[in-house]
Design a protein around this motif. Sequence first.
Motif, PDB file in Angstrom:
ATOM      1  N   ALA A 102      24.840  36.195  32.111  1.00 35.81           N
ATOM      2  CA  ALA A 102      26.130  36.853  31.893  1.00 35.81           C
ATOM      3  C   ALA A 102      26.560  37.679  33.100  1.00 35.81           C
ATOM      4  CB  ALA A 102      26.045  37.732  30.643  1.00 35.81           C
ATOM      5  N   VAL A 103      25.625  38.452  33.650  1.00 32.77           N
ATOM      6  CA  VAL A 103      25.957  39.293  34.810  1.00 32.77           C
ATOM      7  C   VAL A 103      26.349  38.433  36.005  1.00 32.77           C
ATOM      8  CG1 VAL A 103      25.003  40.908  36.502  1.00 32.77           C
ATOM      9  CG2 VAL A 103      24.531  41.223  34.061  1.00 32.77           C
ATOM     10  N   SER A 104      25.617  37.337  36.234  1.00 30.46           N
ATOM     11  CA  SER A 104      25.902  36.480  37.389  1.00 30.46           C
ATOM     12  C   SER A 104      27.274  35.825  37.274  1.00 30.46           C
ATOM     13  CB  SER A 104      24.823  35.404  37.508  1.00 30.46           C
ATOM     14  OG  SER A 104      23.563  35.984  37.739  1.00 30.46           O
ATOM     15  N   VAL A 105      27.589  35.292  36.092  1.00 33.51           N
ATOM     16  CA  VAL A 105      28.893  34.647  35.898  1.00 33.51           C
ATOM     17  C   VAL A 105      30.012  35.673  36.001  1.00 33.51           C
ATOM     18  CG1 VAL A 105      30.357  33.442  34.227  1.00 33.51           C
ATOM     19  CG2 VAL A 105      27.973  32.760  34.509  1.00 33.51           C
ATOM     20  N   TRP A 106      29.831  36.820  35.355  1.00 31.41           N
ATOM     21  CA  TRP A 106      30.866  37.862  35.394  1.00 31.41           C
ATOM     22  C   TRP A 106      31.133  38.330  36.823  1.00 31.41           C
ATOM     23  CZ3 TRP A 106      30.372  42.999  36.977  1.00 31.41           C
ATOM     24  CH2 TRP A 106      31.498  43.808  36.752  1.00 31.41           C
ATOM     25  N   HIS A 107      30.065  38.600  37.564  1.00 31.39           N
ATOM     26  CA  HIS A 107      30.257  39.082  38.933  1.00 31.39           C
ATOM     27  C   HIS A 107      30.888  38.001  39.811  1.00 31.39           C
ATOM     28  CE1 HIS A 107      29.510  41.642  42.421  1.00 31.39           C
ATOM     29  NE2 HIS A 107      29.078  40.563  43.058  1.00 31.39           N
ATOM     30  N   GLY A 108      30.498  36.742  39.605  1.00 32.48           N
ATOM     31  CA  GLY A 108      31.083  35.664  40.395  1.00 32.48           C
ATOM     32  C   GLY A 108      32.571  35.509  40.125  1.00 32.48           C
ATOM     33  N   ILE A 109      32.957  35.589  38.850  1.00 33.90           N
ATOM     34  CA  ILE A 109      34.374  35.443  38.500  1.00 33.90           C
ATOM     35  C   ILE A 109      35.206  36.601  39.055  1.00 33.90           C
ATOM     36  CG2 ILE A 109      36.007  35.449  36.572  1.00 33.90           C
ATOM     37  CD1 ILE A 109      33.943  33.894  34.962  1.00 33.90           C
ATOM     38  N   THR A 110      34.696  37.816  38.899  1.00 38.71           N
ATOM     39  CA  THR A 110      35.444  38.973  39.416  1.00 38.71           C
ATOM     40  C   THR A 110      35.562  38.911  40.938  1.00 38.71           C
ATOM     41  OG1 THR A 110      33.397  40.285  39.427  1.00 38.71           O
ATOM     42  CG2 THR A 110      34.819  40.471  37.499  1.00 38.71           C
ATOM     43  N   SER A 111      34.500  38.470  41.613  1.00 36.04           N
ATOM     44  CA  SER A 111      34.553  38.351  43.073  1.00 36.04           C
ATOM     45  C   SER A 111      35.519  37.252  43.499  1.00 36.04           C
ATOM     46  CB  SER A 111      33.152  38.045  43.625  1.00 36.04           C
ATOM     47  OG  SER A 111      32.255  39.099  43.341  1.00 36.04           O
ATOM     48  N   LEU A 112      35.560  36.182  42.710  1.00 38.66           N
ATOM     49  CA  LEU A 112      36.432  35.058  43.052  1.00 38.66           C
ATOM     50  C   LEU A 112      37.904  35.462  42.970  1.00 38.66           C
ATOM     51  CD1 LEU A 112      36.446  32.006  43.724  1.00 38.66           C
ATOM     52  CD2 LEU A 112      36.578  31.569  41.269  1.00 38.66           C
ATOM     53  N   ALA A 187      22.298  29.799  45.991  1.00 37.22           N
ATOM     54  CA  ALA A 187      22.784  31.007  46.673  1.00 37.22           C
ATOM     55  C   ALA A 187      22.843  30.808  48.178  1.00 37.22           C
ATOM     56  CB  ALA A 187      21.875  32.191  46.332  1.00 37.22           C
ATOM     57  N   GLY A 188      21.801  30.172  48.718  1.00 39.66           N
ATOM     58  CA  GLY A 188      21.788  29.911  50.161  1.00 39.66           C
ATOM     59  C   GLY A 188      22.930  29.010  50.577  1.00 39.66           C
ATOM     60  N   ALA A 189      23.219  27.998  49.735  1.00 37.02           N
ATOM     61  CA  ALA A 189      24.324  27.091  50.046  1.00 37.02           C
ATOM     62  C   ALA A 189      25.662  27.822  49.991  1.00 37.02           C
ATOM     63  CB  ALA A 189      24.325  25.920  49.063  1.00 37.02           C
ATOM     64  N   GLY A 190      25.838  28.692  48.979  1.00 38.72           N
ATOM     65  CA  GLY A 190      27.081  29.448  48.874  1.00 38.72           C
ATOM     66  C   GLY A 190      27.295  30.369  50.061  1.00 38.72           C
ATOM     67  N   LEU A 196      30.235  29.246  57.253  1.00 36.94           N
ATOM     68  CA  LEU A 196      30.834  28.160  58.024  1.00 36.94           C
ATOM     69  C   LEU A 196      32.354  28.139  57.913  1.00 36.94           C
ATOM     70  CD1 LEU A 196      28.343  25.238  57.249  1.00 36.94           C
ATOM     71  CD2 LEU A 196      28.638  26.445  59.426  1.00 36.94           C
ATOM     72  N   THR A 197      32.876  28.446  56.716  1.00 39.46           N
ATOM     73  CA  THR A 197      34.321  28.308  56.480  1.00 39.46           C
ATOM     74  C   THR A 197      35.071  29.636  56.537  1.00 39.46           C
ATOM     75  OG1 THR A 197      34.107  28.546  54.081  1.00 39.46           O
ATOM     76  CG2 THR A 197      33.846  26.325  55.012  1.00 39.46           C
ATOM     77  N   GLY A 198      34.348  30.737  56.362  1.00 40.73           N
ATOM     78  CA  GLY A 198      35.001  32.028  56.278  1.00 40.73           C
ATOM     79  C   GLY A 198      35.641  32.284  54.932  1.00 40.73           C
ATOM     80  N   ASN A 199      35.443  31.374  53.989  1.00 42.41           N
ATOM     81  CA  ASN A 199      36.021  31.483  52.650  1.00 42.41           C
ATOM     82  C   ASN A 199      34.981  32.057  51.697  1.00 42.41           C
ATOM     83  OD1 ASN A 199      37.302  31.243  50.208  1.00 42.41           O
ATOM     84  ND2 ASN A 199      37.899  29.087  50.492  1.00 42.41           N
ATOM     85  N   ALA A 200      35.218  33.277  51.210  1.00 41.50           N
ATOM     86  CA  ALA A 200      34.255  33.947  50.322  1.00 41.50           C
ATOM     87  C   ALA A 200      34.179  33.310  48.940  1.00 41.50           C
ATOM     88  CB  ALA A 200      34.632  35.424  50.183  1.00 41.50           C
ATOM     89  N   ALA A 201      35.125  32.395  48.628  1.00 45.35           N
ATOM     90  CA  ALA A 201      35.103  31.746  47.319  1.00 45.35           C
ATOM     91  C   ALA A 201      33.812  30.966  47.101  1.00 45.35           C
ATOM     92  CB  ALA A 201      36.311  30.809  47.173  1.00 45.35           C
ATOM     93  N   PHE A 202      33.274  30.381  48.182  1.00 42.51           N
ATOM     94  CA  PHE A 202      32.022  29.628  48.047  1.00 42.51           C
ATOM     95  C   PHE A 202      30.877  30.525  47.582  1.00 42.51           C
ATOM     96  CE2 PHE A 202      34.290  26.901  51.138  1.00 42.51           C
ATOM     97  CZ  PHE A 202      34.230  25.700  50.434  1.00 42.51           C
ATOM     98  N   ASP A 203      30.852  31.736  48.100  1.00 41.73           N
ATOM     99  CA  ASP A 203      29.825  32.702  47.713  1.00 41.73           C
ATOM    100  C   ASP A 203      29.951  33.057  46.232  1.00 41.73           C
ATOM    101  OD1 ASP A 203      27.687  34.371  48.011  1.00 41.73           O
ATOM    102  OD2 ASP A 203      28.836  36.014  48.886  1.00 41.73           O
ATOM    103  N   ALA A 204      31.196  33.286  45.792  1.00 43.02           N
ATOM    104  CA  ALA A 204      31.437  33.626  44.391  1.00 43.02           C
ATOM    105  C   ALA A 204      31.098  32.459  43.471  1.00 43.02           C
ATOM    106  CB  ALA A 204      32.894  34.035  44.198  1.00 43.02           C
TER     107      ALA A 204
END
Length: 327
Positions: A102-112, A187-190, A196-204
């Motif tokens: 839950a924490v991982s999904v919530w934090h990813g969505i808010t960051s996205l 996580a490493g891929a994100g 590589l792209t400068g797009n933080a969406a991949f991290d989220a």
Amino acid sequence: MKSAPKSDHVEGDESLRTVVIAFVANLGVAIAKTFAAVFTGSASMVAEAAHSWADTGNEIFLLVANRRGSRGPDDRRPLGYGRETYFWSTLAAVGLFVAGAAVSVWHGITSLFAGESSSENYLVAYVVLGIAFLLEGVSFLQSVRQIRGEAAEYHRDFLDYALETSDPTLRAVFAEDSAALIGIVIAGAGIGLHQLTGNAAFDAIGSILVGILLGIVAFVLIDRNRRFLTGEPGSRALWNAVVQRIEQLPEVASVRFVRIEFVGPKQIYVVASVDLVGDFAESRIAHTLRRLERELETNRAVVDAVLTVAEPDEGDIGDVNAVGHQS
């Protein structure tokens, strides 16, 4: 009633060792990932830190499960306390779902949606992920070694045994470590795609994927524990082995019915109706049945056995419970 536990102390110690190694590894990984998450601000690293802290807390539940479930039968619990193992393991699985998924999904969505970006110090994240992979790998290899040994003993396929074993602590460590290693790769891929792209969406997105992975693992663990808590019957192979063992008893002419139920890790309760050799007086029959029960209970897996004399019109041995795949 047996006055002392009839568990396999060697396997019990091995399961305890597996959980302790997992706890130490997860604690070290959680501290390292938290440092990296704070230092880099990476959403994927936050998800990984939450995952590792959830795993660390879960190992405490598994240690409690191992300790409380190993107690033998007494006046209050004539079948022992083995089912407590499934209760505490269920709490660990729920913790993995709430604190990890839950924490991982919530934090990813808010960051996205917030468009947050991490710092440019990717090196710290990569180093911590590398260390985490090594530590998680040590714990994973320990669980693999134990599963491989027990699967070979029961002549079972490795993955089938990992999913179907009646030992919930072993299954939990293996599942959590497998998810942890896959999560580190995600996580490493994100983080790498962000770099590589400068797009933080991949991290989220990496954080969200880690959360989904943990949710799936938690659901599987909860479902397996539910089945054992509500009365899981023995597998066809185990059922056949119990029937064969009863038929080997010299006073038994035939076996009419057998019911098996798991009451703890590698602990079963056996109920059977049999035909006895000869025509004995009622008092002698009762004495013979009690003696045969004690003989069956010399097997380390049989917590309790109840034998009755089959009725003339009782169904034959083909009346079997639903078949699972446990050992």
